[in-house]
Design a protein around this motif. Sequence first.
Motif, PDB file in Angstrom:
ATOM      1  N   VAL A 176      27.912  46.148  50.578  1.00 39.39           N
ATOM      2  CA  VAL A 176      27.807  44.761  50.128  1.00 39.39           C
ATOM      3  C   VAL A 176      27.110  44.762  48.770  1.00 39.39           C
ATOM      4  N   ALA A 177      27.578  43.900  47.865  1.00 32.32           N
ATOM      5  CA  ALA A 177      26.958  43.754  46.550  1.00 32.32           C
ATOM      6  C   ALA A 177      26.579  42.300  46.324  1.00 32.32           C
ATOM      7  N   LEU A 178      25.368  42.080  45.815  1.00 36.72           N
ATOM      8  CA  LEU A 178      24.933  40.766  45.365  1.00 36.72           C
ATOM      9  C   LEU A 178      24.867  40.819  43.844  1.00 36.72           C
ATOM     10  N   PHE A 179      25.747  40.067  43.189  1.00 36.85           N
ATOM     11  CA  PHE A 179      25.802  40.095  41.728  1.00 36.85           C
ATOM     12  C   PHE A 179      26.458  38.808  41.228  1.00 36.85           C
ATOM     13  N   ASP A 180      26.177  38.469  39.994  1.00 37.47           N
ATOM     14  CA  ASP A 180      26.684  37.237  39.396  1.00 37.47           C
ATOM     15  C   ASP A 180      27.877  37.592  38.512  1.00 37.47           C
ATOM     16  N   TYR A 181      29.074  37.600  39.106  1.00 31.39           N
ATOM     17  CA  TYR A 181      30.232  38.118  38.378  1.00 31.39           C
ATOM     18  C   TYR A 181      30.711  37.179  37.273  1.00 31.39           C
ATOM     19  N   ASN A 182      30.424  35.877  37.397  1.00 35.07           N
ATOM     20  CA  ASN A 182      30.914  34.906  36.409  1.00 35.07           C
ATOM     21  C   ASN A 182      29.803  34.311  35.549  1.00 35.07           C
ATOM     22  N   ASN A 183      28.616  34.876  35.647  1.00 32.74           N
ATOM     23  CA  ASN A 183      27.476  34.478  34.796  1.00 32.74           C
ATOM     24  C   ASN A 183      27.170  32.987  34.849  1.00 32.74           C
ATOM     25  N   ASP A 184      27.262  32.411  36.071  1.00 33.21           N
ATOM     26  CA  ASP A 184      26.914  30.996  36.220  1.00 33.21           C
ATOM     27  C   ASP A 184      25.506  30.807  36.771  1.00 33.21           C
ATOM     28  N   GLY A 185      24.767  31.925  36.917  1.00 30.99           N
ATOM     29  CA  GLY A 185      23.395  31.851  37.401  1.00 30.99           C
ATOM     30  C   GLY A 185      23.246  31.922  38.903  1.00 30.99           C
ATOM     31  N   LEU A 186      24.360  32.000  39.627  1.00 31.50           N
ATOM     32  CA  LEU A 186      24.337  32.075  41.087  1.00 31.50           C
ATOM     33  C   LEU A 186      24.856  33.432  41.545  1.00 31.50           C
ATOM     34  N   LEU A 187      24.188  34.033  42.523  1.00 32.51           N
ATOM     35  CA  LEU A 187      24.636  35.321  43.043  1.00 32.51           C
ATOM     36  C   LEU A 187      25.881  35.153  43.904  1.00 32.51           C
ATOM     37  N   ASP A 188      26.860  35.996  43.647  1.00 32.54           N
ATOM     38  CA  ASP A 188      28.082  36.042  44.440  1.00 32.54           C
ATOM     39  C   ASP A 188      28.009  37.256  45.363  1.00 32.54           C
ATOM     40  N   ILE A 189      28.918  37.326  46.329  1.00 28.41           N
ATOM     41  CA  ILE A 189      28.875  38.390  47.335  1.00 28.41           C
ATOM     42  C   ILE A 189      30.207  39.129  47.374  1.00 28.41           C
ATOM     43  N   PHE A 190      30.154  40.459  47.216  1.00 26.46           N
ATOM     44  CA  PHE A 190      31.334  41.307  47.371  1.00 26.46           C
ATOM     45  C   PHE A 190      31.130  42.175  48.602  1.00 26.46           C
ATOM     46  N   LEU A 191      32.116  42.199  49.487  1.00 28.73           N
ATOM     47  CA  LEU A 191      32.028  42.951  50.738  1.00 28.73           C
ATOM     48  C   LEU A 191      33.174  43.949  50.834  1.00 28.73           C
ATOM     49  N   VAL A 192      32.838  45.184  51.146  1.00 24.20           N
ATOM     50  CA  VAL A 192      33.828  46.251  51.272  1.00 24.20           C
ATOM     51  C   VAL A 192      34.311  46.328  52.709  1.00 24.20           C
ATOM     52  N   ASN A 193      35.614  46.381  52.890  1.00 25.50           N
ATOM     53  CA  ASN A 193      36.200  46.483  54.222  1.00 25.50           C
ATOM     54  C   ASN A 193      36.609  47.920  54.515  1.00 25.50           C
ATOM     55  N   GLY A 194      36.810  48.220  55.799  1.00 26.13           N
ATOM     56  CA  GLY A 194      37.219  49.564  56.201  1.00 26.13           C
ATOM     57  C   GLY A 194      38.717  49.751  56.079  1.00 26.13           C
ATOM     58  N   GLY A 195      39.429  49.497  57.163  1.00 26.34           N
ATOM     59  CA  GLY A 195      40.874  49.668  57.188  1.00 26.34           C
ATOM     60  C   GLY A 195      41.336  49.824  58.619  1.00 26.34           C
ATOM     61  N   HIS A 196      42.648  49.938  58.771  1.00 28.50           N
ATOM     62  CA  HIS A 196      43.240  50.049  60.112  1.00 28.50           C
ATOM     63  C   HIS A 196      43.449  51.510  60.471  1.00 28.50           C
ATOM     64  N   LEU A 197      42.869  51.913  61.605  1.00 34.86           N
ATOM     65  CA  LEU A 197      43.042  53.265  62.120  1.00 34.86           C
ATOM     66  C   LEU A 197      43.947  53.223  63.344  1.00 34.86           C
ATOM     67  N   THR A 198      44.923  54.144  63.389  1.00 36.17           N
ATOM     68  CA  THR A 198      45.819  54.232  64.537  1.00 36.17           C
ATOM     69  C   THR A 198      45.429  55.437  65.386  1.00 36.17           C
ATOM     70  N   ARG A 199      46.007  55.483  66.585  1.00 39.15           N
ATOM     71  CA  ARG A 199      45.680  56.566  67.509  1.00 39.15           C
ATOM     72  C   ARG A 199      46.951  57.289  67.938  1.00 39.15           C
ATOM     73  N   PRO A 200      47.115  58.536  67.453  1.00 38.51           N
ATOM     74  CA  PRO A 200      46.320  59.190  66.410  1.00 38.51           C
ATOM     75  C   PRO A 200      46.833  58.796  65.023  1.00 38.51           C
ATOM     76  N   MET A 201      46.089  59.143  63.990  1.00 40.66           N
ATOM     77  CA  MET A 201      46.531  58.873  62.629  1.00 40.66           C
ATOM     78  C   MET A 201      47.676  59.807  62.261  1.00 40.66           C
ATOM     79  N   GLN A 202      48.612  59.261  61.480  1.00 43.39           N
ATOM     80  CA  GLN A 202      49.738  60.046  60.990  1.00 43.39           C
ATOM     81  C   GLN A 202      49.526  60.361  59.515  1.00 43.39           C
ATOM     82  N   LEU A 203      50.096  61.461  59.063  1.00 43.24           N
ATOM     83  CA  LEU A 203      50.055  61.809  57.644  1.00 43.24           C
ATOM     84  C   LEU A 203      51.353  61.385  56.961  1.00 43.24           C
TER      85      LEU A 203
END
Length: 528
Positions: free
Chosen positions: A38-65
């Motif tokens: 997670v990142a707290l940063f002001d991406y548009n310089n409006d003086g307010l902190l914005d939030i960026f969240l990193v997601n994982g992804g979909h894992l299958t059983r089993p994973m294929q190549l």
Amino acid sequence: MAATAPIFDLKLPRGLDFTLQNSPTPEKYLIETMPGGVALFDYNNDGLLDIFLVNGGHLTRPMQLPEKFDRANPRYWNRLYRQNKDGSFTDVTEAAGLATAGAGNYGMGVAVGDYDNDGFADLFVTSYGKNVLYHNNGDGTFTDVTEKAGVAGGGWSVSAGFFDYDNDGHLDLFVTRYMEWDTKHSKTCGGAWRTYCPPVEFPATTNLLYRNRGDGTFEDVSQKSGIAAKKGRALGVAFADCDDDGFMDIFVANDGMQQYLFHNNGNRTFTECALESGAALSTDGKPLSGMGTVFQDYDNDGKPDILVTVLPREIYALYHNDGAGLFSARSLEAGLGALTAGSSGWGVGLEDFDNDGWKDLLVAQSHVLNNVEAIDHSLHYMEPPLLALNRNGRFEHADSGITIPVAGRGLAFGDLNNDGWMDAVLTVLGGHPLVLMNRGGKRHWLAIKLRGTRSNRDGMGARVRVNRQTRFATTAGSYLSANDKRLHFGLDDSNTATVEVLWPSGTRQTLKDVRANQFLEIREVEQS
């Protein structure tokens, strides 16, 4: 000691509808227990902190190549939330150009820094797979410049951070990598219990260091800098000048082995010196399950100390900076034994939450194993975050106000509502982020925004002293996450402050009789 009132209120801001999709499977793929940043940063310089969240992804059983994680599906996007003036958030991911995470990428962490000194914060997202650098265009949008910049990396990247290691005014980039691993060569451990394997079951690997050329491209200097000379199982990373020689050093939290301290030699090379410096092992000389880390001064002696979160029965490691690049283990003396012996820590920060002039401790907690309670009844998979207030260099358990146990991972710090009291955002495996809003009080404070001229624009690496408290300017640290670049100082009952800034360029500035309770921008002066 009398009980204190809760420090935080748990908020669910309108519009912040993110769920961290880690996709746990019976295959126990290690990546599924490790996100997300997670990142707290002001991406548009409006003086307010914005939030960026990193997601994982979909894992299958089993994973294929070849491995695919369904990242084109909106359910698995990373997300950018713009803060509105009323404290609500708007999902601007698609409009900002951040919806494309890469099909072969399972998301991990995020770093924030203005790498081209244009006044707008850029984003670097780490993954199992390839990493992505997003340039902030200054108009509310980002452009993927990874290929041009040369920072895709590869393998399993975890935490990352921007810092200026050669003091040339351009932010460089350090990326931790965990191990040599892929889903094809994954395995489970624990016999009948079927658990995630410990890191020692897989080969160690090297970290990455990229030098910013100043033209929008980076040079991979991992080998010639000496960083790649040491293989490890790296998770967290933090930066500070530990021996006061004017160059930023690197601390890396390694899992299941000794920790690494890369001393900056001042000639664009590093020497790993944690063992001889006293910051490599536990108090009794054992390896640590290092995960998150913070590199700041906890006891107000002006020198940056190191704190590392670990697994239960290891005790969170606190290395006190004794000067001259030497450290001593102080976990027990600082009260961390009773506070942390039964817990697993991830994201971590030292911030002054009660504005008394001492940095307090907040940790995102949860065990690695989601079935640990069946294996060991004395341990818990989910835990509430740990808050410990700093009483003259000793930490004491405090009421955070957050009692619900969660599978906490990433943790970022900043003043979300600009009231002078530090807040935090904590990511939860399979759940919504926890927004911890500080209840505040009557003590005074000062928040500083640096504006470098000879130094990098945001003054990353500057040593800032306000009254008795010292901070190193950085957005890095914790685990997988990036903090507000503004430097927060509690002033207790002082109405004014003396501010001393040592810039990366070597310039020194002193401001006296600075009024409390304000956001102050300090511009680097040109010295004759």
